[in-house]
Motif scaffolding. Structure first.
Motif, PDB file in Angstrom:
ATOM      1  N   PRO A 103       0.835  -1.214   0.000  1.00 49.87           N
ATOM      2  CA  PRO A 103       0.000   0.000   0.000  1.00 49.87           C
ATOM      3  C   PRO A 103       0.868   1.262   0.000  1.00 49.87           C
ATOM      4  O   PRO A 103       1.980   1.276   0.540  1.00 49.87           O
ATOM      5  CB  PRO A 103      -0.788  -0.103   1.311  1.00 49.87           C
ATOM      6  N   ASN A 104       0.324   2.312  -0.573  1.00 43.28           N
ATOM      7  CA  ASN A 104       0.996   3.603  -0.585  1.00 43.28           C
ATOM      8  C   ASN A 104       1.317   4.011   0.850  1.00 43.28           C
ATOM      9  O   ASN A 104       0.494   3.816   1.754  1.00 43.28           O
ATOM     10  CB  ASN A 104       0.075   4.634  -1.252  1.00 43.28           C
ATOM     11  N   LEU A 105       2.479   4.575   1.048  1.00 45.52           N
ATOM     12  CA  LEU A 105       2.905   4.962   2.397  1.00 45.52           C
ATOM     13  C   LEU A 105       1.925   5.908   3.084  1.00 45.52           C
ATOM     14  O   LEU A 105       1.817   5.911   4.311  1.00 45.52           O
ATOM     15  CB  LEU A 105       4.296   5.613   2.345  1.00 45.52           C
ATOM     16  N   ASN A 106       1.211   6.690   2.318  1.00 51.10           N
ATOM     17  CA  ASN A 106       0.268   7.637   2.908  1.00 51.10           C
ATOM     18  C   ASN A 106      -1.083   7.007   3.239  1.00 51.10           C
ATOM     19  O   ASN A 106      -1.937   7.668   3.825  1.00 51.10           O
ATOM     20  CB  ASN A 106       0.063   8.829   1.969  1.00 51.10           C
ATOM     21  N   SER A 107      -1.287   5.734   2.875  1.00 47.61           N
ATOM     22  CA  SER A 107      -2.589   5.104   3.103  1.00 47.61           C
ATOM     23  C   SER A 107      -2.555   4.070   4.221  1.00 47.61           C
ATOM     24  O   SER A 107      -3.497   3.315   4.382  1.00 47.61           O
ATOM     25  CB  SER A 107      -3.081   4.445   1.812  1.00 47.61           C
ATOM     26  N   VAL A 108      -1.481   4.044   4.994  1.00 43.26           N
ATOM     27  CA  VAL A 108      -1.370   3.071   6.080  1.00 43.26           C
ATOM     28  C   VAL A 108      -1.349   3.798   7.424  1.00 43.26           C
ATOM     29  O   VAL A 108      -1.001   4.974   7.504  1.00 43.26           O
ATOM     30  CB  VAL A 108      -0.099   2.195   5.936  1.00 43.26           C
ATOM     31  N   GLU A 109      -1.740   3.070   8.452  1.00 43.69           N
ATOM     32  CA  GLU A 109      -1.617   3.599   9.806  1.00 43.69           C
ATOM     33  C   GLU A 109      -0.228   3.242  10.308  1.00 43.69           C
ATOM     34  O   GLU A 109       0.239   2.124  10.121  1.00 43.69           O
ATOM     35  CB  GLU A 109      -2.700   3.010  10.702  1.00 43.69           C
ATOM     36  N   ARG A 110       0.417   4.183  10.930  1.00 45.86           N
ATOM     37  CA  ARG A 110       1.802   4.008  11.353  1.00 45.86           C
ATOM     38  C   ARG A 110       1.908   3.805  12.860  1.00 45.86           C
ATOM     39  O   ARG A 110       1.352   4.585  13.642  1.00 45.86           O
ATOM     40  CB  ARG A 110       2.617   5.238  10.978  1.00 45.86           C
ATOM     41  N   GLY A 111       2.641   2.751  13.223  1.00 43.54           N
ATOM     42  CA  GLY A 111       3.017   2.585  14.619  1.00 43.54           C
ATOM     43  C   GLY A 111       4.192   3.491  14.909  1.00 43.54           C
ATOM     44  O   GLY A 111       4.823   4.035  14.001  1.00 43.54           O
ATOM     45  N   ALA A 112       4.526   3.635  16.173  1.00 46.40           N
ATOM     46  CA  ALA A 112       5.587   4.562  16.584  1.00 46.40           C
ATOM     47  C   ALA A 112       6.921   3.877  16.851  1.00 46.40           C
ATOM     48  O   ALA A 112       7.955   4.532  16.902  1.00 46.40           O
ATOM     49  CB  ALA A 112       5.151   5.314  17.838  1.00 46.40           C
ATOM     50  N   THR A 113       6.923   2.549  17.001  1.00 47.93           N
ATOM     51  CA  THR A 113       8.130   1.841  17.428  1.00 47.93           C
ATOM     52  C   THR A 113       9.025   1.512  16.240  1.00 47.93           C
ATOM     53  O   THR A 113       8.630   0.768  15.343  1.00 47.93           O
ATOM     54  CB  THR A 113       7.751   0.542  18.161  1.00 47.93           C
ATOM     55  N   SER A 114      10.233   2.045  16.244  1.00 41.36           N
ATOM     56  CA  SER A 114      11.177   1.763  15.163  1.00 41.36           C
ATOM     57  C   SER A 114      11.785   0.373  15.340  1.00 41.36           C
ATOM     58  O   SER A 114      11.767  -0.203  16.435  1.00 41.36           O
ATOM     59  CB  SER A 114      12.294   2.814  15.137  1.00 41.36           C
ATOM     60  N   LEU A 115      12.328  -0.139  14.273  1.00 44.21           N
ATOM     61  CA  LEU A 115      13.018  -1.432  14.316  1.00 44.21           C
ATOM     62  C   LEU A 115      14.144  -1.402  15.345  1.00 44.21           C
ATOM     63  O   LEU A 115      14.289  -2.322  16.152  1.00 44.21           O
ATOM     64  CB  LEU A 115      13.568  -1.780  12.927  1.00 44.21           C
ATOM     65  N   HIS A 116      14.943  -0.340  15.333  1.00 43.08           N
ATOM     66  CA  HIS A 116      16.060  -0.236  16.288  1.00 43.08           C
ATOM     67  C   HIS A 116      15.557  -0.249  17.727  1.00 43.08           C
ATOM     68  O   HIS A 116      16.110  -0.959  18.574  1.00 43.08           O
ATOM     69  CB  HIS A 116      16.878   1.039  16.026  1.00 43.08           C
ATOM     70  N   ASN A 117      14.507   0.517  18.006  1.00 38.74           N
ATOM     71  CA  ASN A 117      13.975   0.542  19.375  1.00 38.74           C
ATOM     72  C   ASN A 117      13.407  -0.810  19.786  1.00 38.74           C
ATOM     73  O   ASN A 117      13.630  -1.272  20.908  1.00 38.74           O
ATOM     74  CB  ASN A 117      12.910   1.625  19.526  1.00 38.74           C
ATOM     75  N   TYR A 118      12.683  -1.446  18.894  1.00 43.18           N
ATOM     76  CA  TYR A 118      12.093  -2.744  19.208  1.00 43.18           C
ATOM     77  C   TYR A 118      13.174  -3.779  19.526  1.00 43.18           C
ATOM     78  O   TYR A 118      13.103  -4.460  20.553  1.00 43.18           O
ATOM     79  CB  TYR A 118      11.215  -3.228  18.051  1.00 43.18           C
TER      80      TYR A 118
END
Length: 129
Positions: A103-118
Motif C-alpha cells: 500500500p501507498n505509504l500515505n494510506s497506512v496507519e503508522r506505529g511509533a516503534t522503530s526497528l532499532h527501538n524494538y
C-alpha cells in the motif's frame, strides 16, 4: 548473521506487536463505520540489511545479512523440518511478497516503534532474564 530469503536491500513493511495492539485497541472503541481493512506498518519499511544493522547496534557486535538464493528456498525450508507441501507453500508466499505492491505509504496507519527501538528492547529484556 541474519539469513533472509529476500535480497538484502528489499524493503518491506514491519510493525512492532505493541503498535498493532495499540491500533487494534483504538479501533475497537471507534464507531462501527470505522470497521474494515486497516493496513498497519511501523514508522518505516525495512530491509534485511536494516535488520542486521539494528541487531548489530542492539548486541554491540557485528551482524550481517545473507540472502539465500531463490533456487535454494525449498532445500532451506526442508532442512529446517518443513514437509514438501509446506516448503512449496512458503516458497510461493515468499515469491509473492517479492512481487507484491505494498500500500501507498500515505494510506497506512503508522506505529511509533522503530526497528532499532524494538530490537534494543528485546535484547535488553533478554539480558535481564
Amino acid at each position: 548473521m541474519v539469513q533472509t530469503l529476500y535480497p538484502e536491500n528489499f524493503k518491506l513493511p514491519m510493525v512492532a506487536p505493541s503498535d498493532i495492539g495499540e491500533i487494534a485497541a483504538r479501533l475497537m472503541t471507534e464507531p462501527i463505520e470505522q470497521t474494515g481493512i486497516h493496513y498497519v506498518e511501523g514508522p518505516d519499511r525495512y530491509s534485511s540489511q536494516d535488520v542486521a544493522v539494528a541487531f548489530a547496534t542492539a548486541l554491540g557486535r557485528p551482524v550481517f545479512a545473507e540472502s539465500i538464493p531463490r533456487d535454494q528456498w525449498l532445500v532451506t525450508f526442508k532442512s529446517i523440518g518443513f514437509s514438501n507441501e509446506a516448503a512449496e507453500s512458503f516458497a510461493n508466499m515468499t515469491a509473492v511478497t517479492l512481487n507484491e505492491t505494498f500500500p501507498n505509504l500515505n494510506s497506512v496507519e503508522r506505529g511509533a516503534t522503530s526497528l532499532h527501538n524494538y530490537l534494543s528492547q528485546m535484547v535488553q529484556s533478554s539480558d535481564r532474564k
